[in-house]
Each structure stands twice: as C-alpha cells, then as structure tokens.
Design an enzyme around this catalytic site. Structure first.
Site, PDB file in Angstrom:
ATOM      1  N   TYR A 143      -1.909  -0.650  11.084  1.00 30.44           N
ATOM      2  CA  TYR A 143      -2.169  -1.234   9.759  1.00 30.44           C
ATOM      3  C   TYR A 143      -0.959  -1.028   8.842  1.00 30.44           C
ATOM      4  CZ  TYR A 143      -3.693  -1.567   4.944  1.00 30.44           C
ATOM      5  OH  TYR A 143      -3.757  -1.878   3.604  1.00 30.44           O
TER       6      TYR A 143
ATOM      7  N   LYS B  76       1.926  -3.689   6.844  1.00 32.93           N
ATOM      8  CA  LYS B  76       2.332  -3.714   5.432  1.00 32.93           C
ATOM      9  C   LYS B  76       3.848  -3.558   5.321  1.00 32.93           C
ATOM     10  CE  LYS B  76      -1.608  -4.542   3.716  1.00 32.93           C
ATOM     11  NZ  LYS B  76      -1.881  -5.850   3.104  1.00 32.93           N
TER      12      LYS B  76
ATOM     13  N   SER C 290       0.836  -1.196   0.000  1.00 40.46           N
ATOM     14  CA  SER C 290       0.000   0.000   0.000  1.00 40.46           C
ATOM     15  C   SER C 290       0.866   1.239   0.000  1.00 40.46           C
ATOM     16  CB  SER C 290      -0.849  -0.024   1.274  1.00 40.46           C
ATOM     17  OG  SER C 290      -1.435   1.225   1.519  1.00 40.46           O
TER      18      SER C 290
END
Ligand code: NAD
Ligand code: WQD
Length: 348
Positions: free
Chosen positions: A159, A163, A135
C-alpha cells in the site's frame, strides 16, 4: 478572485474522506462531480450528502476510474452543465495495509492504474490541476519527529509503495509539462465524522484502524480493544499518532485547491495537527465522549507499526493558511455521534 472556478471531480467520492470534502467544497461555493465504483463505500452516502446540503442534488457516476469511458462521462456531464471540470481530487484507492500484503497485484493495479487513468483523462480534457491523496505512510519509520515534508521517503508495505510510486509518477508528470499544478497532500491519521452524525467512516468487517475499532467497542459490537504493544519508546509505551479530524482534513483540500488556482504553483504538504496521542489517550478520550467503558487488553505489537508518527504541520499553514482547528475530544465526540446514530453503518 474574480475568475470563475470550474467544477471539481472527486474520485472515490462516496468514501470516508471524499464525502466530507464534497460538503466542504460546496460550502466554499465549488461545484462537484463524483465518481466511485462503490468497492468500499455505499450509495446511501449520496442521499445523506443531499440532505446535509439542503436538498442540493449530487452529480455522481458509478464506475471504476481505470475505465476511460467512465472518466470521459464525468467530464462530459460537467461540460453539459456549462461548468467544465478544471480540477480533480484523486481519492480513489484501496487502503488496507494488511490486505495489500496479501494482494499486491490488486493494489498496484487499482492505485497506480487508477492514477494513470485519471491523469490521461485530465490530459484528454485539458484539466491539469490535481490533488493527490498521499499519506504519512510515505515516511516509513521516521528519522526525526515531528516529520517535515523534506524527510526521507520509504515504503514499508505494498500500500505504501503505491503512494510513494504515485507521488513520484506525478513528479515526473509535472517535470514533463509545467502546466500541471499538483497538490501532494500527506494525510496523517484521519478520524471523526461530520458533526451531524449523518456521514462518517463505515469500515467493512473488522476495523483495521484504531478509532473505528474503539467506536465499535463503545457501541457494544466488540468486547474490548486490543492494544498492539505496550513497550514502545513513548510516554505510556503505546503507539503515538497524529489524529486529524476529517472535517479539518476536508477543509485542507479546499485550501489546497485555492492555493493551486491562485498561486499557479504546486504544493507538497503534511496535513496533521502536530500533536501526538497514544492508544491509551484515544481510548480514554473516547470513554469521556461516549460515557462507555473501553476495556483494554494488551496484545503483541502489530507487524510494521512504528512507535510514534506525527507531523510538523507548519508548512501547510505558511503556504495555504490552513491549520487543524478541532481537537481529540471533538474527534471522539463526532465519531461517537456517527457511530451511535448508525450502529450498522450506512446499510443499517
Ligand atoms: P475509502 O475507502 O473510504 O475511500 C476510497 C473510495 O475510493 C471508496 O469509496 C472506494 O469505493 C473508491 N474506489 C477505490 N478504488 C476505486 C476505483 N478503481 N474506481 C473508483 N472508485 C474506487 O478511503 P478513505 O479513507 O476515504 O481514503 C481516501 C484516500 O485517502 C485514499 O487514496 C487513501 O489511500 C488516502 N489516505 C487515507 C488515509 C486514512 O487513514 N483513511 C490516510 C492517508 C491517505
Ligand atoms: C494507530 C495506532 C496501532 C488498532 C494506518 C496506515 C497508514 C494510514 C493511516 C493510509 C497504532 C494501534 C490500532 C487496534 C491498536 N492509512 N492500534 N489496536 O497504523 O498509524 O496508520 O492508517 O494511508 O498508512 O498504516 O493507524 O489506526 O491502524 O493505528 O492498538 O485495534 O493504534 O498499533 O499504534 P496507523 P491505525
């Protein structure tokens, strides 16, 4: 060319991006097996995919990717059909930034534990071609725009950490065994839906992301859009992002798999359009696409947001010959078709 390609395992296969990628892979002649726990998607997606592909049956196993037996069952299912899984696209993850701050353990367990489990299963079955859903969040607050792949990486929430750690874990795996072929795909802001209006994004509860929220205003489920911040250093003061049509993104996965198979080397690329649009740009484009008014109410900035974030997408075009073809008006028109045909989402 010339060699027969194996089956592709999609984890998180009934989710928003994976469901569109499933169709794109089949359109490119690839066989697919899907696995999903349905923690954030609906099994109705499978029926829609069958009808969108002219009745072609879907091979799907409901289960959690942290469960080794579930993954072994996926590999066995494909092997039994004479088409062993040779590549995995790992979409399965939890993705709500705010929720990740509240429930960091759940996010690390699911997103890191899930990735480790998938890599171990791949080693057990001798498949070492993996595409990872990364991302633009890994760039944190960008130092330069547009963002190139060599920019500094930093996470600003749990989050994002999952990643970043996922990316690094895979770098170590590749270093440990050069037989791995890994695609690190950094998505910018995926929006829109399949042009049929039969599949699309179906968030549970109040949408966190801009376009699904705008879609619910247009369809009458919400009264107005809260615009988070109007004093950013951007042309109209609202946040600027690189929105990419989910079908372009899906085709990017097909291109990445082709690159990994044909070039026999790994790949790290941004998947964006290179074009930034503001919150107001998106709301106005959606008004044009839907013919509905999107009333705006200016609200304070949302914690953790950056002013502007958009990709330099040239590396993806240079390496894989892929670039986004669909513009903001297509994104809004296709989102609106999905939203107006399915006002209650898949379960409606
Ligand atoms: P999504 O929630 O629609 O899809 C993820 C799917 O994974 C869901 O169907 C969910 O049920 C499933 N899942 C989650 N944990 C699982 C587990 N442990 N086992 C089995 N299935 C599990 O989200 P999406 O937008 O399609 O995102 C797909 C991937 O792309 C995710 O990894 C996400 O982090 C990444 N990504 C998304 C965006 C975005 O804005 N949508 C941007 C960048 C990256
Ligand atoms: C876009 C713009 C908001 C909602 C998030 C994740 C990122 C990635 C993609 C997974 C911003 C504004 C939004 C609203 C608003 N996901 N906005 N009112 O924040 O760029 O990225 O999704 O990897 O990690 O952080 O996308 O759609 O939430 O916001 O004004 O109700 O819209 O402030 O400027 P974001 P978004």
């Amino acid at each position: 060319m010339g060699h027969s390609l194996g089956c592709v395992l999609l984890t998180g296969s009934t989710g928003y991006i994976a469901s569109h990628t499933w169709l794109a892979l089949e359109a490119a002649g690839r066989q697919v097996v899907g696995v999903d726990s349905l923690v954030n998607s609906s099994a109705v997606v499978l029926d829609r995919l069958v009808s969108l592909s002219g009745g072609q049956p879907k091979h799907f196993i409901k289960g959690d990717v942290r469960d080794a037996q579930v993954l072994d069952a996926c590999f066995d299912l494909a092997a039994k059909q004479g088409r062993p899984i040779t590549a995995v696209i790992h979409f399965a993850a939890l993705k709500a930034v705010g929720e990740s701050v509240e429930k960091p353990l759940e996010y690390f367990d699911n997103n890191i534990g899930g990735l480790i489990s998938v890599c171990r299963a791949m080693e057990r079955h001798g498949a070492r071609t993996l595409v990872f859903s990364s991302s633009a969040t890994v760039y944190g607050q960008p130092e330069r725009l547009p963002i190139t792949e060599d920019a500094a990486l930093r996470a600003t929430n749990p989050y994002g950490q999952t990643k970043l750690i996922g990316e690094e874990l895979l770098r170590e795996l590749e270093r440990s065994d050069p037989r791995w072929r890994i695609g690190w795909l950094r998505y910018f802001n995926p929006v829109g839906a399949h042009p049929s209006g039969q599949i699309g994004e179906d968030p549970r509860g109040i949408p966190n992301n801009l376009m699904p929220y705008v879609a619910q205003v247009a369809v009458g489920k919400r009264t107005h859009l809260n615009v988070f911040g109007q004093d950013y250093d951007t042309p109209d003061g609202t946040g600027v992002r690189d929105y990419i049509h989910v079908c372009d993104l899906a085709e990017g996965h097909v291109a990445a798999l082709r690159y990994l198979d044909e070039q026999q080397r790994s790949l790290t690329v941004n998947l964006g359009t290179g074009q930034g649009y503001s919150v107001v740009d998106v709301a106005q484009a959606y008004e044009r696409a839907s013919g509905k008014a999107i009333p705006l109410v200016y609200a304070p900035r949302r914690a953790g947001d950056v002013a502007a974030c958009y990709a330099d997408p040239t590396l993806a075009e240079t390496l894989m010959g892929w670039k986004a073809r669909r513009g903001l008006d297509d994104m809004c028109a296709d989102s609106w078709r999905w939203q107006s045909l399915n006002p209650q989402g898949f379960e409606g």
